[in-house]
Motif scaffolding. Structure first.
Motif, PDB file in Angstrom:
ATOM      1  N   ARG A  21      50.385  29.580  10.272  1.00 14.55           N
ATOM      2  CA  ARG A  21      50.106  28.174  10.674  1.00 14.55           C
ATOM      3  C   ARG A  21      51.142  27.687  11.438  1.00 14.55           C
ATOM      4  O   ARG A  21      50.852  27.126  12.719  1.00 14.55           O
ATOM      5  CB  ARG A  21      49.454  27.425   9.504  1.00 14.55           C
ATOM      6  CG  ARG A  21      47.866  27.826   8.869  1.00 14.55           C
ATOM      7  CD  ARG A  21      47.892  27.167   7.748  1.00 14.55           C
ATOM      8  NE  ARG A  21      46.427  27.442   7.118  1.00 14.55           N
ATOM      9  CZ  ARG A  21      45.961  27.215   5.952  1.00 14.55           C
ATOM     10  NH1 ARG A  21      46.587  26.473   5.281  1.00 14.55           N
ATOM     11  NH2 ARG A  21      44.587  27.772   5.788  1.00 14.55           N
ATOM     12  N   ALA A  22      52.312  27.519  10.873  1.00 13.47           N
ATOM     13  CA  ALA A  22      53.460  26.919  11.504  1.00 13.47           C
ATOM     14  C   ALA A  22      53.719  27.628  13.003  1.00 13.47           C
ATOM     15  O   ALA A  22      53.959  26.970  13.971  1.00 13.47           O
ATOM     16  CB  ALA A  22      54.519  27.023  10.623  1.00 13.47           C
ATOM     17  N   ALA A  23      53.606  28.955  12.846  1.00 13.66           N
ATOM     18  CA  ALA A  23      53.705  29.680  14.101  1.00 13.66           C
ATOM     19  C   ALA A  23      52.627  29.424  15.237  1.00 13.66           C
ATOM     20  O   ALA A  23      53.009  29.307  16.417  1.00 13.66           O
ATOM     21  CB  ALA A  23      53.790  31.086  13.729  1.00 13.66           C
ATOM     22  N   GLU A  24      51.407  29.315  14.811  1.00 14.80           N
ATOM     23  CA  GLU A  24      50.461  29.193  15.606  1.00 14.80           C
ATOM     24  C   GLU A  24      50.665  27.665  16.426  1.00 14.80           C
ATOM     25  O   GLU A  24      50.190  27.432  17.427  1.00 14.80           O
ATOM     26  CB  GLU A  24      49.108  29.077  14.777  1.00 14.80           C
ATOM     27  CG  GLU A  24      48.766  30.557  14.525  1.00 14.80           C
ATOM     28  CD  GLU A  24      47.376  30.800  13.767  1.00 14.80           C
ATOM     29  OE1 GLU A  24      46.966  29.678  13.211  1.00 14.80           O
ATOM     30  OE2 GLU A  24      46.842  31.758  13.832  1.00 14.80           O
ATOM     31  N   LYS A  25      50.859  26.521  15.446  1.00 16.68           N
ATOM     32  CA  LYS A  25      51.352  25.331  15.777  1.00 16.68           C
ATOM     33  C   LYS A  25      52.321  25.346  16.711  1.00 16.68           C
ATOM     34  O   LYS A  25      52.057  24.546  17.931  1.00 16.68           O
ATOM     35  CB  LYS A  25      51.460  24.390  14.821  1.00 16.68           C
ATOM     36  CG  LYS A  25      50.375  23.849  13.740  1.00 16.68           C
ATOM     37  CD  LYS A  25      50.722  22.934  12.641  1.00 16.68           C
ATOM     38  CE  LYS A  25      49.650  22.816  12.026  1.00 16.68           C
ATOM     39  NZ  LYS A  25      49.960  21.718  10.726  1.00 16.68           N
ATOM     40  N   GLU A  26      53.435  25.864  16.728  1.00 19.77           N
ATOM     41  CA  GLU A  26      54.503  26.218  17.433  1.00 19.77           C
ATOM     42  C   GLU A  26      54.199  26.755  18.814  1.00 19.77           C
ATOM     43  O   GLU A  26      54.395  26.179  19.881  1.00 19.77           O
ATOM     44  CB  GLU A  26      55.637  26.812  16.920  1.00 19.77           C
ATOM     45  CG  GLU A  26      56.895  26.913  17.661  1.00 19.77           C
ATOM     46  CD  GLU A  26      58.088  27.800  17.139  1.00 19.77           C
ATOM     47  OE1 GLU A  26      59.098  27.973  17.788  1.00 19.77           O
ATOM     48  OE2 GLU A  26      57.996  27.975  15.752  1.00 19.77           O
ATOM     49  N   LEU A  27      53.231  27.853  18.858  1.00 22.72           N
ATOM     50  CA  LEU A  27      52.835  28.379  20.035  1.00 22.72           C
ATOM     51  C   LEU A  27      51.784  27.444  20.683  1.00 22.72           C
ATOM     52  O   LEU A  27      52.047  27.493  22.139  1.00 22.72           O
ATOM     53  CB  LEU A  27      51.986  29.658  19.584  1.00 22.72           C
ATOM     54  CG  LEU A  27      51.547  30.585  20.815  1.00 22.72           C
ATOM     55  CD1 LEU A  27      52.449  30.959  21.610  1.00 22.72           C
ATOM     56  CD2 LEU A  27      50.835  31.665  20.223  1.00 22.72           C
ATOM     57  N   GLU A  28      51.114  26.658  20.099  1.00 24.89           N
ATOM     58  CA  GLU A  28      50.222  25.823  20.706  1.00 24.89           C
ATOM     59  C   GLU A  28      50.844  24.537  21.474  1.00 24.89           C
ATOM     60  O   GLU A  28      50.688  24.228  22.430  1.00 24.89           O
ATOM     61  CB  GLU A  28      49.185  25.197  19.745  1.00 24.89           C
ATOM     62  CG  GLU A  28      48.108  26.129  19.423  1.00 24.89           C
ATOM     63  CD  GLU A  28      47.268  26.360  20.278  1.00 24.89           C
ATOM     64  OE1 GLU A  28      46.848  25.643  21.369  1.00 24.89           O
ATOM     65  OE2 GLU A  28      46.875  27.701  20.483  1.00 24.89           O
ATOM     66  N   ALA A  29      52.047  24.149  20.614  1.00 21.88           N
ATOM     67  CA  ALA A  29      52.977  23.059  21.324  1.00 21.88           C
ATOM     68  C   ALA A  29      53.397  23.628  22.711  1.00 21.88           C
ATOM     69  O   ALA A  29      53.624  22.921  23.729  1.00 21.88           O
ATOM     70  CB  ALA A  29      53.938  22.575  20.237  1.00 21.88           C
ATOM     71  N   THR A  30      54.157  25.117  22.698  1.00 27.47           N
ATOM     72  CA  THR A  30      54.862  25.511  23.567  1.00 27.47           C
ATOM     73  C   THR A  30      53.806  25.817  24.907  1.00 27.47           C
ATOM     74  O   THR A  30      54.103  25.414  25.962  1.00 27.47           O
ATOM     75  CB  THR A  30      55.199  27.119  23.347  1.00 27.47           C
ATOM     76  OG1 THR A  30      56.103  26.772  22.172  1.00 27.47           O
ATOM     77  CG2 THR A  30      56.071  27.438  24.425  1.00 27.47           C
ATOM     78  N   LYS A  31      52.434  26.238  24.527  1.00 30.76           N
ATOM     79  CA  LYS A  31      51.562  26.305  25.583  1.00 30.76           C
ATOM     80  C   LYS A  31      51.288  25.005  26.090  1.00 30.76           C
ATOM     81  O   LYS A  31      51.103  24.804  27.489  1.00 30.76           O
ATOM     82  CB  LYS A  31      50.225  26.912  24.942  1.00 30.76           C
ATOM     83  CG  LYS A  31      48.998  26.960  25.807  1.00 30.76           C
ATOM     84  CD  LYS A  31      47.866  27.776  25.276  1.00 30.76           C
ATOM     85  CE  LYS A  31      46.838  27.925  26.194  1.00 30.76           C
ATOM     86  NZ  LYS A  31      45.670  28.502  25.422  1.00 30.76           N
ATOM     87  N   ALA A  32      50.825  24.038  25.303  1.00 28.74           N
ATOM     88  CA  ALA A  32      50.696  22.438  25.849  1.00 28.74           C
ATOM     89  C   ALA A  32      51.884  22.082  26.701  1.00 28.74           C
ATOM     90  O   ALA A  32      51.644  21.363  27.943  1.00 28.74           O
ATOM     91  CB  ALA A  32      50.383  21.664  24.624  1.00 28.74           C
ATOM     92  N   ALA A  33      53.171  22.404  26.316  1.00 29.34           N
ATOM     93  CA  ALA A  33      54.144  21.877  27.108  1.00 29.34           C
ATOM     94  C   ALA A  33      54.075  22.691  28.461  1.00 29.34           C
ATOM     95  O   ALA A  33      54.338  22.026  29.463  1.00 29.34           O
ATOM     96  CB  ALA A  33      55.475  21.920  26.514  1.00 29.34           C
ATOM     97  N   ALA A  34      53.852  23.727  28.551  1.00 26.30           N
ATOM     98  CA  ALA A  34      53.773  24.533  29.814  1.00 26.30           C
ATOM     99  C   ALA A  34      52.670  24.075  30.678  1.00 26.30           C
ATOM    100  O   ALA A  34      52.902  24.010  31.787  1.00 26.30           O
ATOM    101  CB  ALA A  34      53.600  26.106  29.424  1.00 26.30           C
ATOM    102  N   VAL A  35      51.577  23.619  30.037  1.00 22.92           N
ATOM    103  CA  VAL A  35      50.442  23.146  30.591  1.00 22.92           C
ATOM    104  C   VAL A  35      50.878  21.908  31.382  1.00 22.92           C
ATOM    105  O   VAL A  35      50.655  21.670  32.614  1.00 22.92           O
ATOM    106  CB  VAL A  35      49.216  22.846  29.982  1.00 22.92           C
ATOM    107  CG1 VAL A  35      48.162  22.147  30.747  1.00 22.92           C
ATOM    108  CG2 VAL A  35      48.566  24.243  29.703  1.00 22.92           C
ATOM    109  N   LEU A  36      51.538  20.940  30.472  1.00 22.12           N
ATOM    110  CA  LEU A  36      52.074  19.496  31.018  1.00 22.12           C
ATOM    111  C   LEU A  36      52.890  19.664  32.235  1.00 22.12           C
ATOM    112  O   LEU A  36      53.142  18.864  33.213  1.00 22.12           O
ATOM    113  CB  LEU A  36      52.363  18.841  29.941  1.00 22.12           C
ATOM    114  CG  LEU A  36      51.260  18.483  28.974  1.00 22.12           C
ATOM    115  CD1 LEU A  36      51.769  17.583  27.954  1.00 22.12           C
ATOM    116  CD2 LEU A  36      50.256  17.342  29.871  1.00 22.12           C
TER     117      LEU A  36
END
Length: 890
Positions: free
Chosen positions: A748-763
């Motif tokens: 779960r922590a890895a998925e959250k980190e991945l999502e955060a990285t993805k969101a940062a890339a989007v922004l």
């Protein structure tokens, strides 16, 4: 005269005239054409059809009935109830027209002191079938009714049948003239509100053929016997004898209205629309209580759906009258108090009935809350589009899919300043009713022809020897193939075998039938199934494997011992689980159905809400502790009243005879009425392993379990799985849960980190979209396709970020995505763009249809989704064109 007294006088009158008093059947009978018993004669159908020989030649009863075909009209008319009591007298060849007329007239017109109802003979009218001159003359002779108060009517009004091939005949109806203040003079033909039907006498003498409707079928010929089937409407007689205006104001119904007045603060009799709601509450509350008492639970189909509609109409009506608090418990209490003198089971089973009704109210109030949110969202879109009408289709979806009442939709629309397309809604409702009616008609068929079994039903029940032995000598009484008796059956043929005695259990009470064999010298027959006819005759459905079986043979019928051992474990295990459920959850966890077979059991019970893990563990522990205690299993036969006094649990909706079989396991631990086969001591059940718990409908939960060897095999498989995990994770077995939980948390922590990285890339890509902005007049427009896979909050965040970078400039940002074949979109506008008249919510209509989508929002931001990815380029062009129009640059 009170309603309970009206019932008693009717029964006493006919018992004195030589009739046998028969208790009301349950509202639920095994009839393929009926959801509920809807007439007094239903439980006697096998006698009228000649399938069974009645144990009496004349009977009388007061039958509980429910009719819900015109549920929407309840409360609008003043003489129809969904639940009603039909008092009837029946003759199976003992007497015919003259005696039926004499009995009815005597009861209606005799004085109250002499045991009658005291109706004025001068106010009674009768109708007869067109050419039934015999009935007309008998009314003159027996009752002295003058010719001018006897009217002849056609087949649609005065010829009775069940609506399918079977018995039928002309009928004669008795009407009471309520007086000129209730309508036109001229008898029933002129006005059936003034002239109220109170009794129908059916002269059942013919057999009808195929056809539809009340008057488009062929009369095939006379029945072997001429029968009488009459019915007197207890509620209609009650409102006449009690001097009130309608069936809702009688002593058994008016108290519910009184309670509704107290809860709502409104007064009955001052407003027509409010009066209809009061009557709906009073009528439906009584019907719902009687249905729940007979074992019906709210659901989404069949009987359960009817009950759910009734309960929800009560809740809706109470809310519209102004009742602020939940009220179902109040109405159930009043109905139980008023009806229990005639139906004592309402008092003894009050807690269960109350729990079912209140549970449905709680669930529906949640539905209303959810429906209100859906309504508000749709209403916002209507207003955002500058419209004033809430769509009929949307109102129908709210009603049909989410159970949201149209009355509340109308009320909330008015509060929001909107009209509702009622015509569109009513049209869709009419289409739905038409489909439902056609579906019901398609399922309606003639009663199964069971005459081939009649000889054996009349002969008496099959002797069941299976409680004491697994092998029994028996005589072959009959062989039946495709509904016809045959003398013999050879190898390879499937046939039904009727024996005089059998050790094989016939399917009943949730226990499936035994498997086994029928053998003799040179003969071997495989028994595949055993069913009961008329709850008396065992019919063995078999395949002949070797030799030839012949009517009259002496054979050995044998149960497969392995099958029986597993079946008894499953059935006894069901009783143990039921007892454990009641011990853990309380007495309201009442059986709603079961299935048991070798090694397996399934148990349905009334309960609101999912069971917790601790509750499931405790139920399993209590069950297995009782199994390990090796309780003796004791069975005995006693009378029904005594069994209930002892605390034996009966299955709701089941019809029991005067004598019942009680299965007692461990004294007070488990005591139930049951005709099934069981172990001799509880330890023989073996381990019981709960497989899980789930919902099977509103207020009904289901547990499943393995027993005996199947339980052992399941546990062995689980143990092997645990050992495999322990080996893979390189930890002891008892540490596997903690290790798995730790791995899940890391994932779960890895998925959250991945999502955060993805969101940062989007922004981070926001700047590139700002660079792509092009000017249309004074407005900067970004209309682009977002990277594949960006949806939801990520897309909304990206659009917000892009808009923020334009500061105080007039700007519009529209991004459409492509996520799993869907087209999510977000539209945002700056304050300066809004000042120029460009609103985000309005822009959706310019491109939404091009991607097969819809959405909505406010002036600053709107979002939604479409289903056509191929339409994205056209949609983006549509946005550009619309912004150009709004800025005067098109």
């Amino acid at each position: 005269m009170q309603t309970h007294e009206i019932r008693r006088r009717f029964l006493d009158h006919f018992v004195k005239a030589g009739h046998t008093e028969v208790p009301s059947a349950s509202l639920i009978l095994d009839d393929p054409n009926l959801l509920f018993v809807n007439a007094g004669m239903v439980q006697f159908v096998p006698f009228f059809l000649g399938q069974e020989t009645p144990p009496y030649d004349a009977a009388t009863s007061v039958q509980k009935c429910v009719r819900t075909l015109d549920i929407e009209n309840v409360g609008i008319t003043t003489r129809h109830n969904t639940f009603f009591q039909m008092a009837g007298n029946f003759s199976f060849g003992a007497y015919f027209k003259r005696e039926a007329i004499r009995h009815a007239w005597s009861l209606l017109t005799s004085s109250v002191d002499d045991g009658g109802y005291g109706f004025d003979p001068e106010r009674l009218w009768v109708t007869v079938y067109l050419d039934d001159d015999e009935a007309r003359e008998l009314w003159k002779e027996e009752a002295g009714i003058p010719d001018e108060r006897i009217q002849s009517r056609g087949m649609a009004d005065n010829y009775w049948s069940m609506g399918v091939p079977g018995p039928c005949g002309p009928c004669s109806e008795i009407y009471y003239d309520r007086g000129p203040e209730y309508g036109r003079a001229g008898g029933p033909e002129a006005d059936e509100d003034r002239y109220l039907e109170i009794w129908n006498l059916v002269f059942m003498q013919n057999e009808r053929g195929l056809g539809s409707g009340k008057d488009s079928f062929e009369i095939l010929g006379p029945l072997p016997k001429k029968n009488i089937d009459t019915g007197m409407g207890v509620e209609r007689v009650a409102f006449l004898l009690q001097g009130v205006d309608n069936v809702y104001e009688t002593d058994l119904v008016r108290p519910v209205i009184t309670r509704a007045e107290e809860l709502s603060g409104r007064t009955y009799g001052t407003d027509h629309e409010a009066d209809v709601r009061f009557r709906v509450i009073a009528d439906h509350a009584r019907t719902a209580v009687m249905l729940i008492a007979d074992g019906v639970n709210p659901g989404n189909e069949g009987r359960g759906y009817v009950l759910r509609r009734l309960l929800r109409r009560i809740i809706r009506s109470a809310k519209l009258l102004g009742a602020e608090k939940p009220s179902m418990g109040e109405f159930v209490t009043v109905v139980s108090d008023t009806m229990s003198p005639s139906y004592p089971e309402l008092a003894t089973d009050f807690e269960r009935i109350l729990a079912v009704a209140v549970g449905e109210e709680t669930a529906f109030l949640r539905t209303i809350a959810a429906g209100s949110k859906m309504f508000e969202a749709e209403a916002e879109q209507v207003k955002a589009a500058g419209k004033k009408v809430f769509g009929g289709n949307e109102a129908f979806v709210l009603h049909d899919t989410y159970g949201f009442p149209i009355d509340l939709t109308l009320e909330m629309a008015a509060e929001a300043g909107l009209d509702v397309d009622e015509d569109g809604f009513r049209s869709l409702m009419a289409e739905q009713r038409k489909r439902a009616k056609e579906d019901a008609q398609a399922r309606k068929h003639a009663h199964a022809d069971l005459k081939v079994y009649k000889e054996f039903v009349d002969r008496g029940p099959t002797e069941f020897t299976g409680f004491n032995e697994l092998v029994s000598e028996a005589h072959v009484l009959a062989l039946i193939s495709n509904g016809v008796r045959v003398p013999t059956a050879k190898a390879g043929e499937d046939v039904e075998v009727i024996l005089d005695r059998s050790p094989l259990y016939a399917e009943a009470g949730g226990q499936i039938a035994d498997r086994g064999t029928i053998t003799a010298s040179g003969l071997r027959v495989q028994v595949n199934d055993v069913q009961k006819i008329a709850k008396k005759v065992w019919v063995h459905r078999v395949t002949v494997n070797e030799g030839q079986i012949t009517e009259g043979d002496i054979v050995l019928a044998q149960v497969d011992p392995g099958w029986r051992r597993g079946a008894t474990q499953g059935h006894s295990g069901t009783h143990m689980v039921h007892a454990a459920l009641r011990q853990v959850l309380g007495p309201n966890a009442v059986q709603a159905g079961s299935l048991n077979k070798p090694g397996y059991l399934r148990f349905d019970f009334n309960w609101q809400g999912q069971l917790s893990e601790s509750q499931k563990q405790e139920i399993e522990a209590v069950t297995n502790e009782a199994v390990a205690a090796n309780h003796h299993v004791n069975t005995f036969v006693t009378d029904l009243t005594k069994a209930k006094q002892m605390g034996a649990i009966a299955l709701f909706g089941e019809n029991y005879g005067d004598e019942v079989r009680v299965v007692e396991i461990g004294g007070p631990f488990s005591m139930e009425l049951c005709g099934g086969t069981h172990v001799q001591a509880s330890a023989q059940i073996g381990p019981v392993t709960l497989l899980g718990e789930s919902s099977v409908g509103s207020g009904v939960r289901r547990v499943e379990a393995f027993v005996g060897l199947d339980s052992y095999r399941y546990l062995a498989k689980e143990r092997a799985l645990l050992a495999g995990l322990a080996s893979s994770l390189k930890v002891p077995s008892d540490e596997v849960p903690a290790r798995v939980e730790a791995l899940v948390e890391r994932l779960r922590a890895a998925e959250k980190e991945l999502e955060a990285t993805k969101a940062a890339a989007v922004l981070a890509s926001a700047g590139t979209y700002v660079d792509k902005a092009h000017r249309i007049g004074d407005v900067l427009l970004v209309a682009e396709q977002a990277p594949d896979g960006v949806a939801g909050n990520d897309l909304r965040g990206l659009v917000s970020d892009v808009r923020g970078r334009f500061g105080t400039q007039p700007a519009v940002v529209v991004l459409l995505g492509n996520a799993d074949g869907k087209v999510p979109f977000v539209v945002a506008t700056t304050k300066a763009a809004q000042d120029l008249g460009i609103k985000a919510g309005d822009l959706v209509s310019s491109f939404g249809p091009l991607i097969g989508g819809r959405g909505g929002g406010k002036a600053d931001m709107a979002q939604g989704s479409g289903s056509d990815v191929s339409g994205i380029p056209a949609a983006l062009n549509g946005v550009r064109g619309r912004v150009a129009e709004l800025t005067g640059n098109s």
